[in-house]
Design an enzyme around this catalytic site. Structure first.
Site, mmCIF file in Angstrom:
data_model
loop_
_atom_site.group_PDB
_atom_site.id
_atom_site.type_symbol
_atom_site.label_atom_id
_atom_site.label_comp_id
_atom_site.label_asym_id
_atom_site.label_seq_id
_atom_site.Cartn_x
_atom_site.Cartn_y
_atom_site.Cartn_z
ATOM 1 N N LYS A 120 105.994 6.529 -31.110
ATOM 2 C CA LYS A 120 105.589 6.536 -29.718
ATOM 3 C C LYS A 120 106.587 5.965 -28.626
ATOM 4 O O LYS A 120 107.237 5.149 -28.969
ATOM 5 C CB LYS A 120 104.343 5.676 -29.881
ATOM 6 C CG LYS A 120 103.412 5.363 -28.481
ATOM 7 C CD LYS A 120 102.230 4.513 -28.513
ATOM 8 C CE LYS A 120 101.464 4.346 -27.220
ATOM 9 N NZ LYS A 120 100.370 3.444 -27.656
ATOM 10 N N SER A 131 95.839 5.251 -27.049
ATOM 11 C CA SER A 131 96.691 5.635 -26.301
ATOM 12 C C SER A 131 98.027 6.383 -27.119
ATOM 13 O O SER A 131 98.912 6.839 -26.575
ATOM 14 C CB SER A 131 97.456 4.750 -25.435
ATOM 15 O OG SER A 131 97.965 3.711 -26.089
ATOM 16 N N SER A 174 94.484 1.765 -29.943
ATOM 17 C CA SER A 174 95.216 2.950 -29.499
ATOM 18 C C SER A 174 96.041 3.405 -30.798
ATOM 19 O O SER A 174 96.570 4.222 -30.613
ATOM 20 C CB SER A 174 96.354 2.283 -28.612
ATOM 21 O OG SER A 174 95.843 2.181 -27.370
#
Length: 428
Positions: free
Chosen positions: A66, A141, A165
Site C-alpha cells: 500500500k 482504504s 481498511s
C-alpha cells in the site's frame, strides 16, 4: 496461475505478475508505481536458491505494498497528488523485515487518499474498481492491495487498518485480511491516520499465507493449537438484512460448529450504541500525527512540510478540504475522552464475554455487498477491533461470484485460535 507455482523461478513469477499488471490494471486502477529494484531482487533470490543458500520464510513471494508505507527509492504518496514525489528517508521497519524474509516487492498500490474512507479513491490514482463488479468500489482504504492479490498482480499484499481498511477490501475481493493486535507491529515509516488505532497487516489468498507474512513482519502467536473447544459469540445484530451476507454467515457458522467450535447465538453487547457514540479517534488524532509525519519523514523539498502547506497547495481530492480543515481545528486533548470511551467499550466487552464464557466473536466483515462507487455501509462491528486493540481476521465465506467476508475477533493473545478457526471456515 504462474505467480503461485513453487517450481517456477522467482523471476518468472515476477514476470507473470508484471505481465498481468501491464495488460489488466488499466481496468482496475490497483497499482500506483512499480518497484524498479524488483527484477534485481528476483534474480538475487534465484541465485541464492541455486547456491542452496538458506532461504527466508517468504523466499520469492511477490508482494504489493500500500502506498502509505515507505520503500526507499520510491515515493510514498498516500494517493495524494501533493505527495507524488515525496521520497522517504528510509524503509519502514516492516519493509526491511519482509525483504529480509525473501519477499519480492512488485510495487505500490492505490488506496483511499490519506486512508480516509472505506472505498479507495485518490487524486493520484482514481477509483480502485472491483474485479467482481467493475462499476463498484473494491473497498478501502487498502483497495489497491486487495485487487492486486485478487487479480494475480502479487501473491499477497500489505495494507493498513485503522477502522477496517485491511479487512474490508479483503472481504470485497474474496481474500483473507488480518488486522494484528494494536502495537504488535512497528509503524515507523507508515503514514499515520490515528496512531491510537493504526495497524498494518497482510491481505492474502490463504490463511496460511497471511500467518506467514504476519510472522515475517514480526508478529507473535502465543501457544500451540487450540486445545479446548472455543466458544464463539455471534453478533447477530451486526448481520444487516442482505440475504447474501446472511447466507454466507450461516454457512461459516455451520462450518465452525462442524469443526468443533461451540456457537453462542446470539451474543448481545450491552449498550453498544452508547459505547460507540461520540467523536471518532481519526477526527481527533489525524492532523497532529500526519503533520508531524510530513515534517520529519521525507527528503527535504520532495513533500509539503506541513498539513497546512498541503492544504494551501490544493493538490488533493477537493471533497477532503472541509474534512482536513475540521481535523486541523480539533484539540488534541479530545483524544483523552475518546480513548476513555474505548476503554469503557473494552471493559464492557470483557465482562459480557466472561459472563457467557466466550473466547471470541463472529460477525460479517461488511453487512452489505458494495454497490456503486460510494462508501459502503459497513456497520458498527468492524470498529470493535480498533477500539479494543484486539486482533481480527476476515475470511471469505461467500460464493465465488459474490465475495462476502466473515470476521473473527478475539482478545490479544488468542491469535492461534483465530488462525485455527479461520482455517475451518476457509475449508468450506
Amino acid at each position: 496461475m504462474l505467480p503461485d507455482r513453487p517450481t517456477a523461478s522467482v523471476e518468472a513469477r515476477l514476470d507473470a505478475c508484471l505481465d498481468l499488471i501491464a495488460t489488466e490494471d488499466h481496468r482496475w486502477n490497483a497499482m500506483l508505481a512499480l518497484n524498479p529494484r524488483a527484477r534485481m531482487a528476483a534474480r538475487e533470490a534465484d541465485a541464492a536458491r541455486g547456491r542452496r543458500t538458506p532461504a527466508g520464510s517468504l523466499h520469492g513471494m511477490v508482494l504489493a505494498i500500500k502506498d502509505n508505507i515507505d520503500i526507499s527509492g520510491m515515493a510514498t504518496s498516500s494517493g495524494c497528488l501533493a505527495l507524488e514525489a515525496a521520497m522517504p528517508l528510509t524503509n519502514a521497519t516492516v519493509i526491511d523485515r519482509l525483504i529480509a524474509a525473501g519477499a519480492i516487492i512488485v510495487g505500490k498500490t492505490n488506496l483511499s487518499e490519506f486512508s480516509f474512507e472505506v472505498r479507495s479513491r485518490s487524486s493520484l490514482g482514481g477509483d480502485v474498481l472491483s474485479p467482481f463488479f467493475p462499476a463498484t468500489t473494491a473497498g478501502g482504504s487498502s483497495g489497491g492491495s486487495g485487487v492486486a492479490v485478487a487479480r494475480g498482480f502479487a501473491t499477497a499484499a500489505i495494507g493498513t487498518d485503522t477502522g477496517g481498511s485491511v479487512r474490508v477490501p479483503a472481504a470485497c475481493n474474496g481474500l483473507v485480511g488480518l488486522r494484528p493486535a494494536h502495537g504488535i507491529l512497528p509503524l515507523d515509516g507508515v503514514a499515520p491516520l490515528a496512531p491510537s488505532t493504526d495497524t498494518i497487516g497482510p491481505i492474502a489468498r490463504t490463511v496460511e499465507d497471511a500467518r506467514r507474512i504476519y510472522l515475517a513482519m514480526g508478529g507473535r502467536i502465543a501457544g500451540g493449537e487450540s486445545r479446548e473447544p472455543p466458544r464463539i459469540g455471534v453478533l447477530r445484530a451486526a448481520f444487516g438484512t442482505d440475504p447474501r451476507v446472511i447466507a454466507a454467515c450461516e454457512r461459516a457458522l455451520r462450518k465452525l460448529a462442524d469443526g468443533g467450535a461451540e456457537i453462542v447465538d446470539p451474543f448481545v453487547i450491552p449498550d453498544i450504541a452508547q459505547l460507540l457514540a461520540g467523536p471518532h479517534i481519526v477526527d481527533v488524532e489525524f492532523a497532529a500525527a500526519f503533520g508531524a509525519y510530513l515534517a520529519r519523514n521525507f527528503v527535504t523539498g520532495t513533500a509539503p512540510q506541513s498539513l497546512a502547506a498541503l492544504l494551501e497547495g490544493g493538490r488533493f481530492l477537493p471533497e477532503y478540504r472541509p474534512v482536513i480543515l475540521n481535523r486541523l481545528s480539533r484539540d488534541v486533548e479530545e483524544a483523552r475522552a475518546v480513548l476513555a470511551a474505548h476503554r469503557r467499550l473494552t471493559d464492557t466487552l470483557v465482562r459480557a464475554m466472561a459472563e457467557r464464557r466466550l473466547d471470541g466473536l463472529f460477525h460479517p466483515t461488511l453487512r452489505v455487498i458494495p454497490e456503486g462507487l460510494g462508501n459502503p455501509s459497513v456497520g458498527w462491528a468492524p470498529e470493535l477491533a480498533p477500539r479494543t486493540g484486539w486482533p481480527a481476521i476476515s475470511v471469505p465465506a461467500g460464493a465465488q461470484s459474490c465475495p462476502v467476508g466473515v470476521e473473527l475477533l478475539a482478545p490479544t493473545g488468542r491469535e492461534q485460535m483465530l488462525f485455527d478457526l479461520a482455517r475451518i471456515i476457509e475449508q468450506a
